[in-house]
Design a protein around this motif. Sequence first.
Motif, PDB file in Angstrom:
ATOM      1  N   UNK A  63      70.632  31.559 -10.466  1.00  0.00           N
ATOM      2  CA  UNK A  63      70.886  32.718  -9.601  1.00  0.00           C
ATOM      3  C   UNK A  63      72.370  33.034  -9.511  1.00  0.00           C
ATOM      4  N   UNK A  64      73.219  31.993  -9.447  1.00  0.00           N
ATOM      5  CA  UNK A  64      74.665  32.219  -9.386  1.00  0.00           C
ATOM      6  C   UNK A  64      75.250  32.515 -10.761  1.00  0.00           C
ATOM      7  N   UNK A  65      74.502  32.184 -11.849  1.00  0.00           N
ATOM      8  CA  UNK A  65      74.984  32.451 -13.201  1.00  0.00           C
ATOM      9  C   UNK A  65      76.044  31.492 -13.676  1.00  0.00           C
ATOM     10  N   UNK A  66      76.021  30.256 -13.147  1.00  0.00           N
ATOM     11  CA  UNK A  66      77.025  29.270 -13.563  1.00  0.00           C
ATOM     12  C   UNK A  66      76.348  27.925 -13.776  1.00  0.00           C
ATOM     13  N   UNK A  67      77.040  27.060 -14.525  1.00  0.00           N
ATOM     14  CA  UNK A  67      76.636  25.666 -14.650  1.00  0.00           C
ATOM     15  C   UNK A  67      77.855  24.824 -14.329  1.00  0.00           C
ATOM     16  N   UNK A  68      77.658  23.729 -13.609  1.00  0.00           N
ATOM     17  CA  UNK A  68      78.779  22.925 -13.117  1.00  0.00           C
ATOM     18  C   UNK A  68      78.608  21.481 -13.539  1.00  0.00           C
ATOM     19  N   UNK A  69      79.691  20.898 -14.081  1.00  0.00           N
ATOM     20  CA  UNK A  69      79.670  19.488 -14.474  1.00  0.00           C
ATOM     21  C   UNK A  69      79.597  18.631 -13.224  1.00  0.00           C
ATOM     22  N   UNK A  70      78.663  17.697 -13.199  1.00  0.00           N
ATOM     23  CA  UNK A  70      78.469  16.859 -12.014  1.00  0.00           C
ATOM     24  C   UNK A  70      78.764  15.391 -12.289  1.00  0.00           C
ATOM     25  N   UNK A  71      78.391  14.905 -13.488  1.00  0.00           N
ATOM     26  CA  UNK A  71      78.569  13.485 -13.806  1.00  0.00           C
ATOM     27  C   UNK A  71      79.194  13.362 -15.188  1.00  0.00           C
ATOM     28  N   UNK A  72      80.184  12.492 -15.308  1.00  0.00           N
ATOM     29  CA  UNK A  72      80.914  12.350 -16.576  1.00  0.00           C
ATOM     30  C   UNK A  72      81.130  10.874 -16.910  1.00  0.00           C
ATOM     31  N   UNK A  73      81.399  10.647 -18.197  1.00  0.00           N
ATOM     32  CA  UNK A  73      81.803   9.321 -18.652  1.00  0.00           C
ATOM     33  C   UNK A  73      82.808   9.535 -19.771  1.00  0.00           C
ATOM     34  N   UNK A  74      84.015   8.991 -19.605  1.00  0.00           N
ATOM     35  CA  UNK A  74      85.051   9.148 -20.604  1.00  0.00           C
ATOM     36  C   UNK A  74      85.962  10.335 -20.383  1.00  0.00           C
ATOM     37  N   UNK A  75      85.729  11.166 -19.403  1.00  0.00           N
ATOM     38  CA  UNK A  75      86.575  12.333 -19.121  1.00  0.00           C
ATOM     39  C   UNK A  75      87.801  11.868 -18.364  1.00  0.00           C
ATOM     40  N   UNK A  76      88.996  12.376 -18.772  1.00  0.00           N
ATOM     41  CA  UNK A  76      90.254  11.878 -18.220  1.00  0.00           C
ATOM     42  C   UNK A  76      90.781  12.724 -17.064  1.00  0.00           C
ATOM     43  N   UNK A  77      90.585  14.059 -17.098  1.00  0.00           N
ATOM     44  CA  UNK A  77      91.221  14.934 -16.098  1.00  0.00           C
ATOM     45  C   UNK A  77      90.218  15.367 -15.029  1.00  0.00           C
ATOM     46  N   UNK A  78      90.731  15.513 -13.788  1.00  0.00           N
ATOM     47  CA  UNK A  78      89.889  15.938 -12.675  1.00  0.00           C
ATOM     48  C   UNK A  78      89.382  17.367 -12.873  1.00  0.00           C
ATOM     49  N   UNK A  79      90.209  18.210 -13.462  1.00  0.00           N
ATOM     50  CA  UNK A  79      89.804  19.599 -13.666  1.00  0.00           C
ATOM     51  C   UNK A  79      88.586  19.696 -14.574  1.00  0.00           C
ATOM     52  N   UNK A  80      88.534  18.842 -15.609  1.00  0.00           N
ATOM     53  CA  UNK A  80      87.390  18.857 -16.526  1.00  0.00           C
ATOM     54  C   UNK A  80      86.154  18.279 -15.835  1.00  0.00           C
TER      55      UNK A  80
END
Length: 554
Positions: A63-80
């Motif tokens: 409905x909002x037309x977006x997808x958001x990263x919620x869980x990561x492994x190996x990602x270095x930056x907070x923005x990503x």
Amino acid sequence: MAHTPETPPAADRSREELLRVLLDTATDITALRDVDAVLQTIVRRTRAIVGTDMAYFALTDVEAGVTAIRYTDGVATQAYRTLRQPLGTGVLGEVARGLAPFQSSDYLADAALVHVPEIDEIVRAEGVHAIMGVPLTVAGRVMGALVVAERRPRVFAPQEVSLVDSLGTIAAVALDNSMRFEAANRLAEDLVRQQQRSASELALITQVLELDDRLMDAVMVTPDVGRVLGIGQGVLACDLWLRDPDGGVLSATTTDPAPDDAPGSVAVTAAGERLGVLAAGRALDAPAQALLERVAVHVALALLFARAEEDADLRLQSEVLDDLLERTDVPRERLERRLQRWGLQPGEPLWSVVIEAPDTDRRRRLQVVRALGTRSVMMAAHHDHLCLVTADPDWERRLRPVFTAHGWRLRAGLGGPTSDVRRLGDAHRRAELALGSLATLGRDGVLDGAELGLLGALLDLAHRGDLPQSLTSAIDPLREYDRTRDADLTRTAYVYLETDGNVARVAELLHLHRNTVRQRLERIGALLGPGWDVSPRRLETHLALRVLEAEGRS
């Protein structure tokens, strides 16, 4: 490198080994019930199996037309880690639409993608080149995307895409199961809370009904506010105070003073009228507050019943006062018998007291005086004042501190004593005249009508119709002038003589300028002739004015 010797890339592993890994992953994930744990396990296991620099999981809000990263492994930056990608842009936005797996061997250089400049900067800061993702769908419902990425250009082999897609399928089913499990848990918890709430509400209702029965018995047997408060005290386990609308304490379960800021309180009202405030001596939770409100309802009932009894008693007293003060045909024996109801015995000295009481708070003053419990007293509202018939010579000493406490000025006229009830009418007229004199002169206190001397005798003659008309004819020119010109010379002359010719005092009492008073005095002199305000004519004029003022004919 994106992989280690202990974890060979998926492309280098046998089909049987990959199937075993998938089966183990499915078994491990399916055993989890916590959504967060499921998602984190999926991301970590995917990165390890595929052997990439990073992996992450995104949830889609169609409905909002977006997808958001919620869980990561190996990602270095907070923005990503917290990246939000519009659907239809970039690799993540394409995959999250739920259509098919998608990859780019070098994201920033890939002109076939729809780029978002702000997101490109985040990707550049993370050092990402190759990205590949698969959609997560269950029964046609898009849930999100499972994505792997490398910090070097790379093309993911079909076997790797298939492996991530299989992991994504497992993840989607596990996520759906976990979400359903959490929803079921929430539903079960809600049902338990609802059941507990229903049990609490049932217990409260039962308690309220039992309290209502006890309170209703107390009100119907005798409308005693104190008894109602006592029952409320027992149920609430704290002291209660009933304040009147002015803040004074009407009743309480303790002799301790009421707290200025009671922790719990509720208004006592009836038919939109505020009767007071019921205050509790401790903070109350919602059920206790509900019980306090029920007590307040019955306090209002008790007050209304007491008021009804009071009104009936006052009507009776008013009828008796009318017989005493205005009727001469009522036998003395009947009057004495009726007065005994209020402790007034035949033959004892009686006083008639007339107390000033404005319309706005006459009833309140009547209630306050009645609450004193003064012995041998009958009282009621009479015309524009309160009238007391009492055998208590100390009535003023009892009354004055109460008036002072309420901020009321005590202004009263006194007539008596008389031991003949048939003479109370005369005593009352002298008391009324005394009160009228105090009001005219703007003075407070108590004035005995006996101090009026000759005027009292003249008023007795006027009341019996035996006052010679010639006694008041001297001021007829003033009365005629006032009648034809809507003036106020008669009252001006009366106040002038009452204040011993003090022009400044006359101006103050009549709210006039001193020059206006002098102009009126000149007109009065022109109408009555010289010497109207000096002896011997002064006495004649003054008596005539006093008689007319007392009879309300000026």
